[in-house]
Design an enzyme around this catalytic site. Structure first.
Site, PDB file in Angstrom:
ATOM      1  N   THR A  28       0.850  -1.185   0.000  1.00  0.00           N
ATOM      2  CA  THR A  28       0.000   0.000   0.000  1.00  0.00           C
ATOM      3  C   THR A  28       0.886   1.236   0.000  1.00  0.00           C
ATOM      4  O   THR A  28       1.859   1.313   0.753  1.00  0.00           O
ATOM      5  CB  THR A  28      -0.944   0.018   1.214  1.00  0.00           C
ATOM      6  N   PHE A  61       1.260   5.149   0.704  1.00  0.00           N
ATOM      7  CA  PHE A  61       0.740   6.242   1.515  1.00  0.00           C
ATOM      8  C   PHE A  61       1.445   7.541   1.123  1.00  0.00           C
ATOM      9  O   PHE A  61       2.606   7.526   0.692  1.00  0.00           O
ATOM     10  CB  PHE A  61       1.005   6.001   3.005  1.00  0.00           C
TER      11      PHE A  61
END
Length: 277
Positions: free
Chosen positions: A172, A174
């Protein structure tokens, strides 16, 4: 000690990403949703906010890019978290008697094959760690959650299965948001959002300006433009820092070619070749 907001509750992947970036010398500030994440930053209740924007398997995080457009915060850094999901349940529950699994919609997407293989019903929840906390507080027979192992340790749940994500390449991305422009590093990205004029080859002409200056694109995504149906906005990341002469020249040219440009920030980034399996 920096104070950093993240979406979720203690034990969420976002908190793990905060600590990956800052180490243990950080004060975390959990937020219920992305709106509160930006509100805390704008009110100077925190120094930074960490926003998940995309997953390598499930794609863009819904709503994240729209909030980048709506606020004047600047991207400070890119953080890449290698996400591992665990199946957690109350101590009396076994893997064989699990019938329902709750988790954030993104986590459910990232574990689809595991869920199908075990023939369980999936139910979307507001947060991975939140699903773990809620289950610990209100046990239900046959119910399990997908969350980080840290959440299980915090809320007293048993580990039924580890690393249940469908692919090993589960990362992921960010964006760390703040108020000021960070100093350039050895490797930088610049993120912008723009709208093209309504005429043939408009996007082609804009993208050609990057090619002319040998600027490598690392992301290009169209998103609906609110209040203007069928007139998309384009979110684009490219290698380079706005202080470089060729990047300044590019941005000047884009202002002439487009109907709208907003720079979201130039910031230290992670080289794609350094993200391991």
């Amino acid at each position: 000690m920096p104070k950093v907001a993240y979406q979720g509750i203690p034990g969420a992947n976002s908190e793990i990403a905060v600590r990956q970036h800052f180490g243990d010398d950080v004060e975390t500030y959990p937020c219920q949703d992305f709106i509160q994440l930006f509100a805390a930053l704008q009110a100077h209740e925190v120094d930074y906010s960490l926003l998940p924007v995309e997953n390598a398997l499930a794609g863009s995080v819904s709503g994240a890019y729209e909030l980048l457009l709506d606020h004047d915060a600047r991207i400070q850094a890119e953080v890449i978290l290698h996400v591992h999901h665990a199946l957690l349940a109350n101590p009396e529950t076994t893997l064989e008697n699990v019938t329902t699994v709750r988790s954030h919609a993104q986590a459910l997407l990232q574990c689809q094959r595991f869920l199908q293989r075990h023939n369980v019903e999936s139910v979307a929840w507001y947060d991975t760690a939140g699903a773990a906390k809620d289950l610990a507080e209100s046990p239900q027979p046959g119910l399990a959650v997908i969350a980080p192992k840290l959440a299980g340790e915090l809320y007293g749940l048993e580990l039924l299965a580890a690393d249940i994500e469908d692919e090993r390449f589960n990362y992921t991305r960010f964006l760390l948001m703040g108020h000021d422009d960070p100093e350039p590093s050895d490797y930088n990205k610049t993120s912008i959002v723009f709208a093209t004029r309504h005429r043939p080859a408009a996007l082609y002409e804009c993208l050609g300006e990057f090619a002319k200056r040998d600027l490598n694109l690392t992301k290009l995504e169209s998103r609906p433009r609110r209040n203007r149906p069928w007139e998309p906005l384009f979110y684009l990341d490219f290698e380079g820092h706005w202080q470089e002469p060729r990047c300044q020249d590019l941005l000047t040219q884009l202002l002439q070619l487009t109907s709208f440009v907003k720079m979201l920030g130039s910031y230290p980034a992670v080289r794609s070749g350094t993200v391991g399996m």
